[in-house]
Design an enzyme around this catalytic site. Sequence first.
Site, short mmCIF file in Angstrom:
data_model
loop_
_atom_site.label_atom_id
_atom_site.label_comp_id
_atom_site.label_asym_id
_atom_site.label_seq_id
_atom_site.Cartn_x
_atom_site.Cartn_y
_atom_site.Cartn_z
N TYR A 21 0.87 -1.18 0.00
CA TYR A 21 0.00 0.00 0.00
C TYR A 21 0.91 1.23 0.00
CZ TYR A 21 -4.56 2.09 0.12
OH TYR A 21 -5.70 2.77 -0.25
N HIS B 6 7.41 5.59 0.89
CA HIS B 6 8.10 4.37 0.41
C HIS B 6 8.91 4.69 -0.86
CE1 HIS B 6 4.51 2.31 2.40
NE2 HIS B 6 5.53 1.73 2.99
N SER C 6 1.91 7.52 6.02
CA SER C 6 1.78 6.16 6.54
C SER C 6 0.66 5.47 5.78
CB SER C 6 1.41 6.23 8.04
OG SER C 6 0.87 4.99 8.46
#
Length: 282
Positions: free
Chosen positions: A32, A37, A185
């Site tokens: 996700y 990331h 997040s």
Amino acid sequence: MEIIKDIHEMTEAACRIRSMGLKSSLVPTMGYLHEGHLCLVRLAKKISDRVIVSIFVNPAQFGPNEDLAKYPRDIERDISLLEAERVDALFYPEAKAMYPAGFQTFINVEALSGTMCGASRPGHFRGVATVVAKLFNIVQPDTAVFGEKDFQQLAIIRRMVEDLNMPIKVIGHPIVREKDGLAMSSRNVYLNSNERKTATVLFESLELARTLIKQDEHGADRIRDAVKRHILSRPGTKIDYIFIGDTETLKPVKTIKDRGIIALAVLVGSTRLIDNIILGPV
Ligand code: PAF
């Protein structure tokens, strides 16, 4: 991008990279993916010849009443994002391959796992350390890149690598934030629009702590009280912990000046969010 589900195939691919004399980096994730990331991936690309990203929602790091079943997943979107970043390989194993019947070996990084998130999520870091050690063994990267939002996780992985003589360089990437300061997040997707507004209180309260320190307030108790008051002034918040301590030992300190960490875990509605700021060199 090669998509590898099989553990042995991943290890063979890693051996091929090595035998060509190339340096590889691993970016372990639970998928996700978001911009945070992708920043880890970009850093990995800068420092190595080949980048491998793993996506594995690791059951061993979720407690019985936690969000394993509803943890957000969107593998097709993740694959497109990673392809756009020109990642070389995605390792995407299944839980039954990572934890086959009879699995019984776990890694416990003792003292570092007992405080902060470890105190409210018993067994969490045992699951994290174990899966990261497995990923390191399978992928055998030269470098692994992790975000500093999970600062305790990063400290635990660094300790494990040192203690178990793993020949891997662990690199932390600074927290990537939304425009209003909220740390990125995968769990932010759980927030409804009111909670999303409330969630900015985490970073605001860390900034408040930083301002107090700049104004020469160094007492950890007084800083913690001010942070607490600020968070609780927003309805719908519940504090799990406010930690002020040493960046290496993760032991609390009584005064904070040039170096240290202020870390928070706060429930906004039913979503548990974490954030931190690091003062001085890490
Ligand atoms: O930070 C995460 O996403 C996870 O804890 C990790 C490091 C991928 C281990 O499952």
